[in-house]
Design an enzyme around this catalytic site. Structure first.
Site, PDB file in Angstrom:
ATOM      1  NE  ARG A 166     -24.348  59.483  26.501  1.00 17.43           N
ATOM      2  CZ  ARG A 166     -25.333  58.807  25.888  1.00 17.43           C
ATOM      3  NH1 ARG A 166     -25.079  58.051  24.838  1.00 17.43           N
ATOM      4  NH2 ARG A 166     -26.579  58.919  26.311  1.00 17.43           N
ATOM      5  CB  SER A 239     -26.917  61.258  31.764  1.00 20.99           C
ATOM      6  OG  SER A 239     -28.081  60.701  31.232  1.00 20.99           O
ATOM      7  CD  GLU A 335     -23.470  62.009  29.050  1.00 15.95           C
ATOM      8  OE1 GLU A 335     -24.025  60.920  29.180  1.00 15.95           O
ATOM      9  OE2 GLU A 335     -24.051  63.010  28.567  1.00 15.95           O
TER      10      GLU A 335
HETATM   11  P1  FAD Z   1     -20.912  71.759  24.694  1.00 16.31           P
HETATM   12  O1  FAD Z   1     -21.511  71.469  26.022  1.00 16.31           O
HETATM   13  O2  FAD Z   1     -20.818  73.166  24.266  1.00 16.31           O
HETATM   14  O3  FAD Z   1     -19.472  71.103  24.622  1.00 16.31           O
HETATM   15  C1  FAD Z   1     -19.275  69.755  25.011  1.00 16.31           C
HETATM   16  C2  FAD Z   1     -17.780  69.404  24.831  1.00 16.31           C
HETATM   17  O4  FAD Z   1     -17.428  69.430  23.463  1.00 16.31           O
HETATM   18  C3  FAD Z   1     -16.837  70.413  25.491  1.00 16.31           C
HETATM   19  O5  FAD Z   1     -15.714  69.702  25.970  1.00 16.31           O
HETATM   20  C4  FAD Z   1     -16.439  71.350  24.357  1.00 16.31           C
HETATM   21  O6  FAD Z   1     -15.172  71.949  24.567  1.00 16.31           O
HETATM   22  C5  FAD Z   1     -16.402  70.396  23.185  1.00 16.31           C
HETATM   23  N1  FAD Z   1     -16.793  71.009  21.901  1.00 16.31           N
HETATM   24  C6  FAD Z   1     -18.000  71.548  21.588  1.00 16.31           C
HETATM   25  N2  FAD Z   1     -18.036  71.921  20.302  1.00 16.31           N
HETATM   26  C7  FAD Z   1     -16.816  71.625  19.776  1.00 16.31           C
HETATM   27  C8  FAD Z   1     -16.219  71.779  18.476  1.00 16.31           C
HETATM   28  N3  FAD Z   1     -16.871  72.328  17.466  1.00 16.31           N
HETATM   29  N4  FAD Z   1     -14.946  71.344  18.306  1.00 16.31           N
HETATM   30  C9  FAD Z   1     -14.254  70.767  19.331  1.00 16.31           C
HETATM   31  N5  FAD Z   1     -14.765  70.622  20.575  1.00 16.31           N
HETATM   32  C10 FAD Z   1     -16.022  71.043  20.799  1.00 16.31           C
HETATM   33  N6  FAD Z   1     -26.406  63.557  25.310  1.00 16.31           N
HETATM   34  C11 FAD Z   1     -26.587  62.347  24.741  1.00 16.31           C
HETATM   35  O7  FAD Z   1     -25.659  61.741  24.206  1.00 16.31           O
HETATM   36  N7  FAD Z   1     -27.822  61.767  24.729  1.00 16.31           N
HETATM   37  C12 FAD Z   1     -28.907  62.340  25.280  1.00 16.31           C
HETATM   38  O8  FAD Z   1     -29.994  61.781  25.249  1.00 16.31           O
HETATM   39  C13 FAD Z   1     -28.733  63.617  25.892  1.00 16.31           C
HETATM   40  N8  FAD Z   1     -29.788  64.238  26.469  1.00 16.31           N
HETATM   41  C14 FAD Z   1     -29.609  65.448  27.060  1.00 16.31           C
HETATM   42  C15 FAD Z   1     -30.723  66.066  27.652  1.00 16.31           C
HETATM   43  C16 FAD Z   1     -30.595  67.306  28.245  1.00 16.31           C
HETATM   44  C17 FAD Z   1     -31.806  67.949  28.862  1.00 16.31           C
HETATM   45  C18 FAD Z   1     -29.335  67.957  28.246  1.00 16.31           C
HETATM   46  C19 FAD Z   1     -29.206  69.335  28.840  1.00 16.31           C
HETATM   47  C20 FAD Z   1     -28.226  67.352  27.679  1.00 16.31           C
HETATM   48  C21 FAD Z   1     -28.353  66.077  27.090  1.00 16.31           C
HETATM   49  N9  FAD Z   1     -27.260  65.411  26.499  1.00 16.31           N
HETATM   50  C22 FAD Z   1     -27.443  64.196  25.890  1.00 16.31           C
HETATM   51  C23 FAD Z   1     -25.906  66.013  26.552  1.00 16.31           C
HETATM   52  C24 FAD Z   1     -25.636  67.046  25.429  1.00 16.31           C
HETATM   53  O9  FAD Z   1     -26.826  67.473  24.841  1.00 16.31           O
HETATM   54  C25 FAD Z   1     -24.725  66.469  24.335  1.00 16.31           C
HETATM   55  O10 FAD Z   1     -23.517  66.022  24.889  1.00 16.31           O
HETATM   56  C26 FAD Z   1     -24.434  67.479  23.231  1.00 16.31           C
HETATM   57  O11 FAD Z   1     -23.791  66.852  22.151  1.00 16.31           O
HETATM   58  C27 FAD Z   1     -23.571  68.653  23.720  1.00 16.31           C
HETATM   59  O12 FAD Z   1     -23.549  69.614  22.692  1.00 16.31           O
HETATM   60  P2  FAD Z   1     -23.111  71.111  22.970  1.00 16.31           P
HETATM   61  O13 FAD Z   1     -23.004  71.793  21.648  1.00 16.31           O
HETATM   62  O14 FAD Z   1     -24.016  71.729  23.948  1.00 16.31           O
HETATM   63  O15 FAD Z   1     -21.664  70.884  23.573  1.00 16.31           O
HETATM   64  N1  EPU Z   2     -34.348  54.498  36.375  1.00 14.56           N
HETATM   65  C1  EPU Z   2     -34.355  54.405  37.742  1.00 14.56           C
HETATM   66  N2  EPU Z   2     -34.398  55.570  38.455  1.00 14.56           N
HETATM   67  C2  EPU Z   2     -34.463  56.792  37.861  1.00 14.56           C
HETATM   68  C3  EPU Z   2     -34.428  56.866  36.455  1.00 14.56           C
HETATM   69  C4  EPU Z   2     -34.364  55.691  35.730  1.00 14.56           C
HETATM   70  O1  EPU Z   2     -34.323  53.328  38.326  1.00 14.56           O
HETATM   71  O2  EPU Z   2     -34.483  57.806  38.569  1.00 14.56           O
HETATM   72  C5  EPU Z   2     -34.283  53.248  35.598  1.00 14.56           C
HETATM   73  C6  EPU Z   2     -35.383  53.202  34.541  1.00 14.56           C
HETATM   74  O3  EPU Z   2     -36.557  52.650  35.055  1.00 14.56           O
HETATM   75  C7  EPU Z   2     -34.771  52.345  33.452  1.00 14.56           C
HETATM   76  C8  EPU Z   2     -33.276  52.600  33.600  1.00 14.56           C
HETATM   77  O4  EPU Z   2     -33.061  53.223  34.860  1.00 14.56           O
HETATM   78  O5  EPU Z   2     -35.033  50.991  33.680  1.00 14.56           O
HETATM   79  C9  EPU Z   2     -32.704  53.473  32.474  1.00 14.56           C
HETATM   80  O6  EPU Z   2     -33.398  54.708  32.461  1.00 14.56           O
HETATM   81  P1  EPU Z   2     -33.587  55.545  31.096  1.00 14.56           P
HETATM   82  O7  EPU Z   2     -34.138  54.670  30.033  1.00 14.56           O
HETATM   83  O8  EPU Z   2     -34.305  56.781  31.438  1.00 14.56           O
HETATM   84  O9  EPU Z   2     -32.125  55.863  30.602  1.00 14.56           O
HETATM   85  P2  EPU Z   2     -30.771  56.267  31.337  1.00 14.56           P
HETATM   86  O10 EPU Z   2     -29.874  55.094  31.321  1.00 14.56           O
HETATM   87  O11 EPU Z   2     -31.041  56.890  32.641  1.00 14.56           O
HETATM   88  C10 EPU Z   2     -29.692  56.911  29.066  1.00 14.56           C
HETATM   89  C11 EPU Z   2     -28.807  58.001  28.559  1.00 14.56           C
HETATM   90  C12 EPU Z   2     -29.623  59.220  28.198  1.00 14.56           C
HETATM   91  C13 EPU Z   2     -30.606  58.831  27.093  1.00 14.56           C
HETATM   92  C14 EPU Z   2     -31.502  57.709  27.630  1.00 14.56           C
HETATM   93  C15 EPU Z   2     -32.435  57.179  26.576  1.00 14.56           C
HETATM   94  C16 EPU Z   2     -26.636  57.729  29.537  1.00 14.56           C
HETATM   95  C17 EPU Z   2     -25.654  58.198  30.546  1.00 14.56           C
HETATM   96  N3  EPU Z   2     -27.808  58.342  29.539  1.00 14.56           N
HETATM   97  O12 EPU Z   2     -30.245  57.359  30.293  1.00 14.56           O
HETATM   98  O13 EPU Z   2     -28.753  60.224  27.683  1.00 14.56           O
HETATM   99  O14 EPU Z   2     -31.380  59.929  26.694  1.00 14.56           O
HETATM  100  O15 EPU Z   2     -30.676  56.610  28.080  1.00 14.56           O
HETATM  101  O16 EPU Z   2     -31.743  56.418  25.652  1.00 14.56           O
HETATM  102  O17 EPU Z   2     -26.323  56.827  28.760  1.00 14.56           O
HETATM  103  C18 EPU Z   2     -27.386  62.049  28.345  1.00 14.56           C
HETATM  104  O18 EPU Z   2     -26.440  61.386  27.917  1.00 14.56           O
HETATM  105  O19 EPU Z   2     -27.262  63.205  28.789  1.00 14.56           O
HETATM  106  C19 EPU Z   2     -28.729  61.452  28.301  1.00 14.56           C
HETATM  107  C20 EPU Z   2     -29.803  62.070  28.766  1.00 14.56           C
END
Ligand code: FAD
Ligand code: EPU
Length: 339
Positions: A166, A239, A335
């Site tokens: 991240r 997250s 994050e």
């Molecule tokens: P924005 O929110 O628009 O911007 C994020 C940051 O990047 C800001 O600081 C912005 O200024 C900068 N930025 C954006 N575009 C540019 C550019 N072109 N040049 C320079 N700076 C820029 N993330 C994960 O890693 N793993 C996950 O599993 C995950 N699951 C998610 C699930 C949900 C339901 C949600 C809502 C979010 C999740 N995220 C996850 C977080 C998010 O989707 C990612 O961080 C994604 O890459 C953000 O993209 P964005 O275009 O929306 O960025």
């Molecule tokens: N868990 C709990 N309580 C909860 C939820 C989860 O105890 O309320 C436990 C689960 O049982 C599991 C562990 O926590 O053992 C990890 O949970 P999960 O696999 O759902 O993943 P996470 O660590 O909560 C991370 C990323 C997610 C990504 C998933 C899958 C970060 C900060 N988050 O979540 O990314 O999608 O793994 O790989 O690393 C994001 O970055 O926005 C994001 C959604």
């Protein structure tokens, strides 16, 4: 052509938390030339601007006084191909999941585990998006950008991006210094299947299908849809905090008190702790105060039930940080980008 919105533009639909704030102007750019035009304009204040993609990793805590540049550069272009790989140059404004879909349809392998992550391609390198055992750093060749100070094109090879969990150079030395315009990825023509995350194999077995790029893609979509709230239904940014990484020594002392703590070993001998588990064990899961809350299935996800302000979500996050610190002596780090 740069498209400029009216003054006092409402950003509610431009951030997945659904926070109701305004900005001075939103400038929609869809080419490098558009960005040059914005940066060269007399009205542009290099000290007060924000770059926005899909708004899925941003928490607005107030109206934004400066200009917002919304990157809408499109295009998916194959620029090189050999027996094993293809290299593809993708515009920063392409939707991330659409790129994953494009790749899976072409039977290319490398980003299928990252299906359904919201947001745009340009933001993917910024926090090195990751999920279900994969990180985008493993397929990025280079990141193309425009330097804001000297208004010139720059390219950052993977090894210069300082990718970590991240994290990347774009969150530190290059924060607000460059606008990412394109990302070049290398995708594999041979299946390079990653089923390390618990649950993927089980899901594929349930469906009684072979392990392929497509079945992993489908399994990830199924797991994500069950676990994570859809921002179209309930405001959130995924997250809210990173999973903390601590030393083995510190972990061993915490584990004595909390033997059930969920943890993973990292490649460099440290320990990553499941922040969701700690937050849940502090009693926050399903908590709600006004319209700000902690999701009832995933305690790492803070939510806006409708009319929460960014500050209410921020205050809640601070309370969570405090209680996790008190109980586990670990400081959670957001994050989400707080503006
Ligand atoms: P924005 O929110 O628009 O911007 C994020 C940051 O990047 C800001 O600081 C912005 O200024 C900068 N930025 C954006 N575009 C540019 C550019 N072109 N040049 C320079 N700076 C820029 N993330 C994960 O890693 N793993 C996950 O599993 C995950 N699951 C998610 C699930 C949900 C339901 C949600 C809502 C979010 C999740 N995220 C996850 C977080 C998010 O989707 C990612 O961080 C994604 O890459 C953000 O993209 P964005 O275009 O929306 O960025
Ligand atoms: N868990 C709990 N309580 C909860 C939820 C989860 O105890 O309320 C436990 C689960 O049982 C599991 C562990 O926590 O053992 C990890 O949970 P999960 O696999 O759902 O993943 P996470 O660590 O909560 C991370 C990323 C997610 C990504 C998933 C899958 C970060 C900060 N988050 O979540 O990314 O999608 O793994 O790989 O690393 C994001 O970055 O926005 C994001 C959604």
């Amino acid at each position: 052509m740069v498209k400029k919105t009216e003054a006092n533009y409402c950003l509610k639909k431009n951030n997945t938390f659904g926070i109701n704030v305004k900005c001075n102007t939103l400038l929609r750019v869809n080419s490098e030339n558009d960005i040059f035009q914005v940066l060269n304009s007399n009205n542009f204040n290099k000290d007060d601007f924000l770059i926005l993609g899909g708004g899925s990793n941003i928490l607005f805590t107030k109206n934004f006084d400066g200009s917002i540049i919304k990157n809408e550069i499109k295009g998916i272009e194959i620029i090189q191909e050999c027996e094993e790989y293809i290299s593809v140059k993708v515009g920063a404004g392409e939707n991330w999941h659409d790129l994953v879909l494009w790749s899976v349809k072409k039977n290319l392998s490398g980003i299928e585990n990252l299906a359904l992550i919201p947001g745009n391609v340009g933001a993917a390198p910024i926090q090195n998006i990751g999920a279900y055992g994969a990180e985008v750093k493993d397929v990025i060749v280079k990141v193309c950008a425009i330097s804001i100070k000297d208004i010139t094109l720059k390219q950052y090879l993977n090894k210069h991006c300082n990718f970590e969990y991240r994290d990347s150079i774009f969150k530190h030395q290059l924060k607000n210094k460059v606008i990412i315009t394109h990302v070049i990825f290398q995708l594999s023509k041979k299946p390079n299947l990653n089923t390390t995350y618990n649950g993927i194999i089980e899901e594929i077995e349930k469906q009684n299908v072979e392990i392929t790029t497509k079945s992993i893609f489908n399994a990830v979509i199924k797991i994500r849809s069950e676990k994570l709230p859809d921002p179209k239904v309930i405001g959130n940014c995924g997250s809210f905090f990173k999973n903390p990484i601590i030393s083995l020594k510190k972990f061993e002392s915490i584990e004595k008190k909390f033997p059930e703590i969920i943890n993973y070993k990292t490649k460099d001998g440290k320990i990553k702790i499941a922040a969701a588990w700690m937050i849940e064990s502090c009693g926050w899961k399903g908590y709600r105060s006004g319209d700000a809350g902690v999701h009832s299935n995933q305690s790492l996800v803070l939510v806006n039930y409708g009319r929460s302000t960014g500050n209410e979500i921020l205050e809640l996050s601070k309370e969570i940080i405090k209680s996790v610190k008190q109980k586990f002596d670990i400081t959670l780090i957001p994050e989400v980008n707080i503006i």
